[in-house]
Design an enzyme around this catalytic site. Sequence first.
Site, PDB file in Angstrom:
ATOM      1  N   LEU A 134       0.869  -1.168   0.000  1.00 28.49           N
ATOM      2  CA  LEU A 134       0.000   0.000   0.000  1.00 28.49           C
ATOM      3  C   LEU A 134       0.910   1.222   0.000  1.00 28.49           C
ATOM      4  O   LEU A 134       1.991   1.206   0.591  1.00 28.49           O
ATOM      5  CB  LEU A 134      -0.896   0.029   1.243  1.00 28.49           C
ATOM      6  N   ASP A 135       0.465   2.285  -0.658  1.00 28.53           N
ATOM      7  CA  ASP A 135       1.245   3.510  -0.654  1.00 28.53           C
ATOM      8  C   ASP A 135       1.407   4.031   0.771  1.00 28.53           C
ATOM      9  O   ASP A 135       0.598   3.728   1.658  1.00 28.53           O
ATOM     10  CB  ASP A 135       0.564   4.581  -1.514  1.00 28.53           C
ATOM     11  N   LYS A 136       2.417   4.862   0.985  1.00 27.29           N
ATOM     12  CA  LYS A 136       2.724   5.399   2.308  1.00 27.29           C
ATOM     13  C   LYS A 136       1.484   5.956   3.015  1.00 27.29           C
ATOM     14  O   LYS A 136       1.268   5.712   4.201  1.00 27.29           O
ATOM     15  CB  LYS A 136       3.775   6.505   2.159  1.00 27.29           C
ATOM     16  N   THR A 142      -1.816   5.495   2.073  1.00 32.91           N
ATOM     17  CA  THR A 142      -3.038   4.702   1.941  1.00 32.91           C
ATOM     18  C   THR A 142      -3.148   3.812   3.175  1.00 32.91           C
ATOM     19  O   THR A 142      -2.177   3.167   3.570  1.00 32.91           O
ATOM     20  CB  THR A 142      -3.009   3.839   0.668  1.00 32.91           C
ATOM     21  N   ARG A 146      -5.223   5.517  -7.822  1.00 28.69           N
ATOM     22  CA  ARG A 146      -4.992   6.957  -7.897  1.00 28.69           C
ATOM     23  C   ARG A 146      -4.866   7.423  -9.349  1.00 28.69           C
ATOM     24  O   ARG A 146      -5.440   8.444  -9.737  1.00 28.69           O
ATOM     25  CB  ARG A 146      -3.742   7.310  -7.096  1.00 28.69           C
TER      26      ARG A 146
END
Length: 323
Positions: free
Chosen positions: A140-142, A144, A239
């Site tokens: 997961l992105d930083k 998210t 995104r």
Amino acid sequence: MSDLVDHIKQTATVSAEDCGRRLDQIAAELFADYSRSRLQQWIKSGELTVDGRQQTPKFKLLGGEQLTISAELKAEGDWHAEEIALNIVYEDSQLIVINKPANFVVHPAAGNRQGTLLNALLFHCPQLESVPRAGIVHRLDKDTTGLMVVAKTLAAHTDLVAQLQARSVSREYEAVVSGVMTGGGLVDQPIGRHPKQRKKMAVVRDGKEARTHYRVLERFAGHSYIRLKLETGRTHQIRVHMATIKYPIVGDDTYAGRFKVHKGISPDLREALQGFGRQALHARELGLVHPESGEFMSWSTELPDDMHNLLSALREDQGGRGL
């Protein structure tokens, strides 16, 4: 970190029906818990033998031979364990399911060698140092939030990677986007590295296949609350796809462009939107087949407080308009 973490000892007998086939091909079938690349390494290092003798990956088998793995598992990287709290939703001998908070990098990289989820996992479960990427099979992105699964063993890692590649892992997200959606749909657009800004991803003609399903949960005067389901798992996929169809995720500084608000917005909602310090994206549900039991398992988690507060502000603004 210790150099030696674990030892594997397994044997299997080659069937007569496999006469004439290559060692690496048969090993991949008889020892399916391990990846082909790892089995290739063990064959070349002599840790996977044929009747006690080292052979090459292309060695032709006759049938009846005994294949033996006697392999040492060594640390996969030079990462260090750190005592960092984890929100663990589920854990057993094969996997860990984590509810990741915002502002938490998943994997060490240049500029982020410490303080990551991987560092925390190594402290919580030291055996992960012998599993590729400390068991991390997807990211997961930083900023998210939400659910991630981590493999605790080599066998579980191989199994979960195969499930992800087969697109059988169920991953559903919730997000708040700018713009009022009229209905759900599917974004089927390939994603690759942005041609000019190398830290960004983009829809590009020669990118990798990427498919995102979405549906509307709630509409507001200038925003929508949506549920998304991934078929593929490209970097920044949700995104990029939402920005591509002109419904960028609230708070996404990378893909949403400059901050804009709709007419008649209340001061409270303006403040809530401007103060939302990350992309409003949460990994809400996760489902997969358990690597050991074969049982389908699923987990869900509540929205974090910041997204709850954002939705409350949107609803109050909506009520104030008499809509």
